[in-house]
Design a protein around this motif. Structure first.
Motif, short mmCIF file in Angstrom:
data_model
loop_
_atom_site.label_atom_id
_atom_site.label_comp_id
_atom_site.label_asym_id
_atom_site.label_seq_id
_atom_site.Cartn_x
_atom_site.Cartn_y
_atom_site.Cartn_z
N ASP A 196 0.25 4.28 -0.44
CA ASP A 196 -0.26 5.42 0.31
C ASP A 196 0.09 5.30 1.78
O ASP A 196 0.52 6.28 2.41
CB ASP A 196 -1.77 5.54 0.11
CG ASP A 196 -2.52 4.30 0.56
OD1 ASP A 196 -1.96 3.19 0.44
OD2 ASP A 196 -3.65 4.44 1.07
N GLY A 204 -8.79 -3.22 0.63
CA GLY A 204 -8.11 -2.29 1.51
C GLY A 204 -7.83 -2.84 2.89
O GLY A 204 -7.57 -2.09 3.83
N SER A 211 -12.32 0.14 -7.69
CA SER A 211 -11.49 -0.53 -6.69
C SER A 211 -11.16 0.41 -5.53
O SER A 211 -10.72 1.54 -5.75
CB SER A 211 -10.19 -1.01 -7.35
OG SER A 211 -9.21 -1.26 -6.37
N LYS A 267 -3.39 3.36 -5.13
CA LYS A 267 -2.70 3.32 -3.84
C LYS A 267 -1.74 2.14 -3.73
O LYS A 267 -1.17 1.92 -2.67
CB LYS A 267 -3.73 3.18 -2.71
CG LYS A 267 -4.72 4.33 -2.62
CD LYS A 267 -5.74 4.01 -1.54
CE LYS A 267 -6.77 5.14 -1.45
NZ LYS A 267 -7.88 4.73 -0.57
N VAL A 268 -1.59 1.36 -4.82
CA VAL A 268 -0.84 0.12 -4.71
C VAL A 268 0.49 0.21 -5.45
O VAL A 268 0.55 0.72 -6.57
CB VAL A 268 -1.66 -1.06 -5.27
CG1 VAL A 268 -0.88 -2.36 -5.18
CG2 VAL A 268 -2.98 -1.19 -4.52
N PHE A 305 -6.65 -4.13 -9.17
CA PHE A 305 -6.56 -3.05 -8.18
C PHE A 305 -6.79 -1.70 -8.84
O PHE A 305 -7.14 -0.74 -8.18
CB PHE A 305 -5.20 -3.06 -7.48
CG PHE A 305 -4.93 -4.31 -6.70
CD1 PHE A 305 -5.97 -5.02 -6.11
CD2 PHE A 305 -3.63 -4.79 -6.55
CE1 PHE A 305 -5.73 -6.19 -5.39
CE2 PHE A 305 -3.38 -5.95 -5.84
CZ PHE A 305 -4.43 -6.64 -5.26
N ARG A 354 0.85 -1.17 0.00
CA ARG A 354 0.00 0.00 0.00
C ARG A 354 0.89 1.24 0.00
O ARG A 354 1.35 1.70 1.05
CB ARG A 354 -0.90 -0.02 1.23
CG ARG A 354 -2.07 -0.98 1.09
CD ARG A 354 -3.11 -0.44 0.13
NE ARG A 354 -3.67 0.81 0.65
CZ ARG A 354 -4.62 0.84 1.56
NH1 ARG A 354 -5.13 -0.28 2.03
NH2 ARG A 354 -5.08 2.00 2.00
N VAL A 410 -8.70 0.42 -3.65
CA VAL A 410 -7.28 0.71 -3.52
C VAL A 410 -6.70 1.30 -4.80
O VAL A 410 -5.48 1.36 -4.97
CB VAL A 410 -6.47 -0.57 -3.13
CG1 VAL A 410 -6.85 -1.03 -1.74
CG2 VAL A 410 -6.70 -1.68 -4.14
#
Lengths: 290, 415
Positions: free
Chosen positions: B144, B253, B273, B278-279, B268, B142, B275
């Motif tokens: 983020d 998430g 999605s 953010k991946v 994703f 992740r 996430v």
């Protein structure tokens, strides 16, 4: 023996020959070859066929994975067949007592019974989903690791099996219940029998043959159980849901070890035959077979 | 003249007129736009007189393997070209089912493909298949959350554990798990353990065929995986998790790190999605010992049935499908990654698949699973042993010893 009688005998054998040949081809030959394979290191795809003697059997005698699979098969069969018979009987009685919605109940039962077991397995995979599954939702704040916990995995598979096959028992019991003449109960009532006494003296004895047949059918089925555990857990975790059929499949079809796999199949078949023999004795005592 | 016609069989049978038909067996290609039919029509226009009939295989890889074995063992399989899981190539070659492609190929034919994919195509010094689809195990994180806490993607598993602890302590989200991976008793578990072994500077199969040539290092890896569950870095349910289960949890998430294949990234990045954006993707970490960071190779190869009547056309089809144009079409249409390295820098392709350059460096470091005809014996024997360690029924030492003993019985008899 006169020449004439000898000729008759020969004709008799000749007439029997085709049937005997079919029997030999269909049973004796495969059984003999499985026994023969089980004495070899044999991987036909690689052209390996080497005599091994009883090496596989000696290995099986000390193979924890095999004894585990035998034990799992036994536990799965006893518990799930026991639950199926008990619950099936209860559901059948409830259906009879029900005035409305009987038709709906019957269709719902049939639905569960009609689903292919792979579909059932997928269904329960979702029910047991660690985060989004219904099972853990109902448990509120205490989610369980249904299929990944060595203690819970087998009960999880048994639950799925009971859900799927209990309807079979319920349906055959219900069918038998509808044929019991109401006069029997009326007479008992006149004699002052209570509900429990009527159940024990009338219902249960009349159901016993049907229950016995259910027991026989379901046990022999459960002893061969394969698809539910294969899809739900793959035999895991740590082999805690690996039945004899799954173990034999892995050796015969996945790793293609015909020799070792045959040895597994031979011992597994011997165990199943033992159970079948015990059942046959019971059935004979009950006068259900010759 | 008439007599000859009436006799019908006089002289040699004439070469069959009409088009040659090749049957191509392959797994179903998922996705909204399957590019395969168009690719095959393209092949037909280049090879007039050859028609390709493509037939889908059963759903699961277990069933696919069984399908091939039953039909090939029978000797008249009814197909000419087959899509093979990378782990089957050596087995099928050893069984004598694959046409030796070596004489039909250019000497450097495998050079444009990733080294790990090329290794899986060879057995006994010959080439038995051509790489078609590349897959590699990698680490999702992740981005983020890592950025929020000022962290870089982990290089070692110790760092991964420390980061997971730190982020979870700060986020205070009880639903946020640390590290998700595949611990169900199946092939995926073996892949996860293999990657752990490489990350610890050891491997499953020694050069002399020994299983766990360095048992001490193998025990460390298994103890680490078990420890992830014990210490709450990974949730207990990873012991029943496959790729999709973990992909969904991470995709919703609910996790910081995930080990999975490249296909997950496209999911994703879907519009709905949670996430999306953010991946991040990284190479799998290593254990502290300073080993290499490598994911396992997955994916598919293409082989030719050894006794096909149309070997020339079949080889041509395999070379065409493994070629640049076909792989590019496949990568554009569905999220299947090419085995040809050059495509990862193809401008047009990168425009539609912006993650490709990122996957390139991960795939370049990939390692094949042990290339042996007995791979399935190996894997099936290991699965319950490895699973027993994860759920705490066996110690790593017991599992390694038991696995060695079992494999010894099988391999001694059949090798």
């Amino acid at each position: 023996m006169t020449p004439r009688r000898r000729a008759d005998r020969r004709t008799g054998f000749l007439l029997l020959a085709p049937a005997l040949a079919v029997l030999v081809a269909l049973t004796v030959y495969p059984v003999a070859s499985v026994l023969w394979f089980s004495l070899q290191h044999r991987m036909p795809v690689f052209g390996i066929a080497r005599f091994a003697g009883v090496a596989h059997y000696a290995f099986l005698a000390e193979d924890p994975r095999f004894s585990n699979a035998a034990w799992i098969t036994f536990a799965f069969t006893t518990v799930s067949v026991g639950l199926e018979l008990g619950l099936g009987l209860l559901v059948a009685l409830a259906l009879r007592a029900q005035r409305t919605g009987r038709r709906l109940g019957l269709s719902l039962l049939l639905l569960a019974w009609a689903l292919p077991s792979v579909v059932t397995a997928r269904l329960f995979e979702w029910l047991y989903h660690p985060a989004a599954g219904l099972a853990n939702f109902l448990l509120g704040g205490h989610p369980l690791n249904w299929l990944g916990d060595p203690v819970l995995a087998l009960p999880g598979v048994i639950l799925a099996d009971v859900w799927r096959t209990m309807p079979f028992v319920a349906l055959i019991c219900y069918a038998r219940l509808t044929t019991i003449a109401p006069e029997l109960y009326e007479a008992a009532q006149v004699d002052g029998a209570g509900q429990l006494a009527m159940f024990r003296r009338i219902t249960l004895p009349l159901l016993s043959q049907v229950l016995l047949i259910g027991l026989l059918f379901r046990s022999l089925d459960a002893l061969r159980a394969f698809d539910l555990m294969f899809v739900l857990t793959g035999g895991g975790p740590a082999g805690t849901t690996e039945t004899l059929s799954v173990y034999a499949y892995r050796n015969l079809f996945q790793t293609l070890q015909l020799g070792f796999g045959s040895a597994v199949a031979v011992v597994a078949a011997a165990l199943v035959m033992l159970v079948a023999w015990a059942y046959l004795r019971i059935l004979r005592r009950e006068g259900l077979t010759a | 003249m008439l007599g000859c016609l009436l006799l019908a069989g006089c002289g040699e049978p004439a070469p069959r007129a009409g088009p040659v038909t090749l049957v191509f067996k392959h797994a179903r290609i998922l996705g909204p736009s399957d590019p395969l039919p168009a690719v095959l029509r393209e092949f037909e226009t280049w090879h007039p007189g050859v028609r390709v009939r493509s037939e889908a295989l059963p759903w699961s890889t277990d069933e696919q393997h069984q399908f091939y074995v039953v039909n090939l063992e029978g000797g008249n399989p009814g197909f000419d070209v087959m899509m093979l899981d990378v782990i089957w190539v050596a087995e099928f070659a050893r069984a004598g089912w694959l046409l030796d492609l070596t004489p039909h190929l250019a000497p450097d034919e495998l050079a444009p493909h990733f080294p790990a994919a090329a290794t899986a195509a060879r057995f006994d010094g010959r080439v038995w298949a051509l790489p078609w689809i590349m897959n590699v195990g990698l680490l999702y994180y992740r981005a983020d959350l890592l950025a929020k806490h000022g962290l870089e993607p982990p290089e070692t598993y110790d760092e991964l554990v420390a980061q997971a602890r730190r982020i979870r302590a700060a986020e205070r989200d009880p639903r946020l798990d640390g590290f998700l991976w595949q611990g169900k008793q199946y092939e995926g578990l073996v892949v996860n353990v293999l990657e752990g072994l490489w990350a610890n500077g050891t491997r499953l199969l020694g050069d002399d065929g020994t299983i766990f040539p360095e048992p001490e290092r193998a025990r460390e890896v298994l103890a680490f995986l078990r420890g992830l569950i014990d210490h709450g870095i990974s949730p207990p349910w990873v012991t029943a998790a496959d790729e999709e289960l973990t992909r969904r949890a991470f995709g919703n998430g609910h996790a910081i790190f995930l080990r999975n294949w490249p296909y997950a990234m496209d999911l994703f990045e879907l519009a709905d999605s949670p996430v999306r954006g953010k991946v991040g993707m990284a190479s799998l970490p290593r254990h502290a010992r300073g080993a290499e960071r490598a994911g396992a190779t997955g994916g598919a190869h293409l082989g030719v049935y050894r006794y096909t009547k149309q070997s020339e056309a079949a080889v041509a089809l395999v070379r065409f499908l493994a070629g640049e144009a076909a792989q590019k079409a496949l990568a554009t249409g569905v999220a299947l990654n090419p085995t040809r390295t050059a495509l990862y820098h193809d401008a047009a392709l990168v425009r539609t698949r912006p993650n490709l350059p990122r996957i390139y460096s991960l795939a370049a470091a990939a390692r094949p699973r042990p290339v042996t005809p007995y791979y399935l014996v190996l894997s099936t024997t290991l699965q319950p042993e490895l699973s027993a360690v994860l759920v705490g029924i066996k110690t790593p030492g017991e599992a390694v010893a038991d696995a060695r003993r079992r494999l010894d019985h099988f391999l001694r008899g059949i090798r």
